[in-house]
Write a protein that holds these residues in place. Sequence first.
Motif, short mmCIF file in Angstrom:
data_model
loop_
_atom_site.label_atom_id
_atom_site.label_comp_id
_atom_site.label_asym_id
_atom_site.label_seq_id
_atom_site.Cartn_x
_atom_site.Cartn_y
_atom_site.Cartn_z
N ARG A 72 0.73 -1.22 0.03
CA ARG A 72 -0.09 0.07 0.03
C ARG A 72 0.88 1.38 0.04
O ARG A 72 1.90 1.46 0.79
N HIS A 224 1.66 -9.04 2.75
CA HIS A 224 1.55 -10.66 2.58
C HIS A 224 1.95 -11.20 1.54
O HIS A 224 2.04 -10.55 0.38
N GLN A 264 -9.68 -17.62 -2.57
CA GLN A 264 -8.80 -17.12 -1.55
C GLN A 264 -9.28 -17.21 -0.17
O GLN A 264 -10.55 -16.87 0.13
N GLU A 294 -2.06 -15.55 3.21
CA GLU A 294 -3.09 -15.91 2.40
C GLU A 294 -2.57 -17.05 1.43
O GLU A 294 -1.62 -17.27 1.06
C1 OOG Z 1 -4.39 -6.19 -0.28
C2 OOG Z 1 -5.48 -6.90 -0.34
C3 OOG Z 1 -5.89 -7.58 -1.59
C4 OOG Z 1 -5.92 -9.98 -2.71
O1 OOG Z 1 -5.37 -10.98 -2.81
O2 OOG Z 1 -7.06 -9.77 -3.07
C5 OOG Z 1 -5.11 -8.57 -2.12
C6 OOG Z 1 -3.83 -5.54 0.65
O3 OOG Z 1 -4.45 -5.99 1.86
O4 OOG Z 1 -3.19 -4.55 0.85
O5 OOG Z 1 -4.20 -8.87 -1.77
#
Ligand code: OOG
Length: 464
Positions: A72, A224, A264, A294
């Motif tokens: 970010r 992540h 996901q 994730e």
């Molecule tokens: C990004 C979240 C979105 C995905 O896999 O959809 C994302 C974040 O938390 O900065 O990574």
Amino acid sequence: MTKHVKSSDIRSAFSAAMSAMYRNEVPAYGALMDLVARVNEKALANEPDFKARLEATDNLKRISEERHGAIRLGTAGELAMMRRVFAVMGMYPVGYYDLSTAGVPVHSTAFRPVGDKALKRNPFRVFTSLLRLDLIADQELRADAARILETRRIFTAGAVELTEKAEKDSGLSKDDADRFVANVLETFRWHDKAIVDGEMYHRLHDAHRLIADVVSFKGPHINHLTPRTLDIDRVQALMPDYDIAPKAIVEGPPTRKCAILLRQTSFKALEEAVAFEDGKGGWKTGSHTARFGEIEQRGIALTPKGRGLYDTLLDASRKVVRPAADGSNAKAYEAALIETFQAFPDDWKTIRAEGLGYFSYSLTEKGSKTSIPAGSDIDALIADGLIQFDPIVYEDFLPVSAAGIFQSNLGDGAQQDFVASPNQQRFETDLGAKVLNEFDHYAGIEQSSLDVCLNALTRRPAAE
Ligand code: OOG
Ligand code: NI
């Protein structure tokens, strides 16, 4: 002239370096990687046909190395420079995601390789968000945040210099590429010392947790890294055995025979010790929650028609049961999703016939020994067993899912509402380029696979 390293090799080296760094910093990521590797091995052993198709389409090798990450950013300048850095690695901005509707004050794109060959070599992608201070009501806080962001430099001098060199010379030598990877990695590193004091941190945090995450630190730490699994339900079920607590629901489509788009799931962000400036030249201990884990399972890329159907069905299903953050209605949500998605065909033949997904075409054994006149109909060639088709993998993201992933990172507290305000034009101005259209790329990959088949079939002298 010195020989240049391929941009795909730089991307691959960077992805590996980032994975090693994150594994070191967040041990739960390492545990998840091990679990995913085990489940993938088993999935392949249980499904020899699937494994054979992955091998035949040159897609098997990439899976164990495959991952995406997310960062970010705080300013337009950071975003524009990040675009140039990623370009050195053959990664380009694809798609625009507006997260304001989901109560997250950012908009995003994904930097990723776009060509078939580059994707097969290493599909590493980074979901990249830009903070939208314009969505923050408190004028004073907005000005303070902007002022703090202006003072930080998220790229090393070496990263900037080598990016400029790569642009000027259209590439980097092996030595420079190694230095480039080491320098760029610094931008993604975690810093446990904030650049603000505790009071400012709390003001930012009270406005939105994400604002505190972006503004309070020296750089946009990778938050992540996500390995790709071939059986997400299995990983989700096994996570507790590895002392990892998964979020309540898997985002995206339900479990199906033919995987579509992207599924996901994640585990909650860790609370980590950080130090804030104490205003007297010293430090005061506190904590910050940002980094999580994730996993994802990727299925076929859908055409605009297929995507339209997906969006409609997801929407309908969420009208029946809206997933609660605490997981209390997870079972009901899952049931509603499965029920609603009955309307989406679940065999490759129908998905192709109805124009819902993108496929890669190749010659069968019979096709490779046959010659045909030009102008033959593709459906007839398939029916005659000369051409076969495999699903093209979806390489992008889904805004509703991304919102769910952000949420698992923001805690179960009250959700904020922003007025929906997508602003792709503003994003592209800040980025310094237009984002690419994902559908065009899948259509291009599909068409060129067809062209290769048809050329081979029509030009080859008749088999004896
Ligand atoms: C990004 C979240 C979105 C995905 O896999 O959809 C994302 C974040 O938390 O900065 O990574
Ligand atoms: Ni992600």
